[in-house]
Design a protein around this motif. Structure first.
Motif: not given
Length: 275
Positions: A59-68, A149-154, A160-163, A204-208
């Motif tokens: 997922t880090i590799l996919s940031q700001n780029t395409s799957d291709v 899952p909330d604890e895992v997410r937090d 650093s670098g994980v959004g 985050e608003d969209v997700r919620e």
């Protein structure tokens, strides 16, 4: 129902999903009606089972780029640092191999994903964090699959670098958690364009907004299918509705915020709302 494409955010056949079905019924919300329609168009899968640390790296590799672009980078990384690679750790632990990797060599390996210097730093920082906090890739995997899952997410967001999108993808594709709807650029655009979320909503608003209105078991499928819909029909610059109502299968569910069908002009929904 269409076959699953070879390259998509789920990682294709290696995405940790298994075939699944849900029966579209009387939707209780507009977003559920949209996902039910997508269920008639695309593959249906239940997600989970992908190795957590490899999923984080992917997922880090996919940031700001395409799957291709990101898929070849992932494959090259695994060929070099995975259990059978020349730079593998003695115990086959991917996090251990990446933590010990030469940064320049790691960057070169993932160059096809773009932003390779930045991503190599984030990946190596994450690898060191996994070893410091959990001791091994396997222990981290257990944490993602079994802890709250909330604890895992937090916890993931503290790295650093994980959004949010990266953390949610790990929860979905590795943990197989229901009720998790990662928001990427496609989902962010489509949800606001349709009117599922406010036009000026941040990710985050969209997700919620989506998670509040969609049955938990439909979230994983809805995420991957909405991305595919964005690629095929609801692109940023040339959405299918510009060719007429019949060109978009979700036309009747959409407010088309930011789209002028007569003039053929398309702007970001937030810009349209503020004009």
């Amino acid at each position: 129902m269409a076959d699953e494409p070879a390259q998509n955010i789920s990682g294709g056949e290696a995405g940790g999903g298994v075939p699944d079905e849900f029966a579209p019924g009387e939707a209780d919300s507009r977003v559920e009606a949209v996902v039910d329609e997508l269920g008639e168009m695309y593959w249906q899968k239940a997600y989970g089972g992908q190795d957590a640390f490899e999923c984080l790296v992917r997922t880090i590799l996919s940031q700001n780029t395409s799957d291709v672009a990101s898929q070849p980078a992932h494959d090259s990384l695994m060929e070099r640092y995975g259990p059978d690679g020349p730079e593998a750790a003695p115990d086959g632990d991917l996090a251990r191999a990446l933590a010990a990797a030469d940064r320049d060599e790691l960057a070169e390996t993932i160059a096809s994903a773009g932003l390779y210097n930045q991503k190599s730093e984030v990946i190596q920082t994450a690898a060191e964090w996994v070893l410091d906090e959990f001791g091994s890739e396997a222990a981290f995997d257990e944490f993602v699959r079994t802890d709250d899952p909330d604890e895992v997410r937090d916890t993931l967001l503290s790295v650093s670098g994980v959004g949010p999108k990266t953390a949610d993808c790990v929860l979905l594709f590795s943990g197989g958690r229901d009720g998790v709807f990662p928001v990427d650029t496609h989902v962010h655009r489509i949800a606001r364009r349709m009117g599922i979320a406010p036009p000026d909503a941040v990710h985050e608003d969209v997700r919620e907004a989506i998670e509040a209105e969609l049955p938990p078991e439909k979230c994983g499928f809805g995420h991957t299918a909405m991305i595919q819909f964005g690629r095929e029909y609801c692109s940023a610059r040339k959405p299918a509705c510009l060719e007429g109502p019949e060109a978009c299968p979700l036309y009747d569910h959409c407010d088309r915020v930011g789209i002028d069908e007569l003039d053929g002009e398309v702007v970001d929904p937030a810009e349209a709302a503020n004009s």
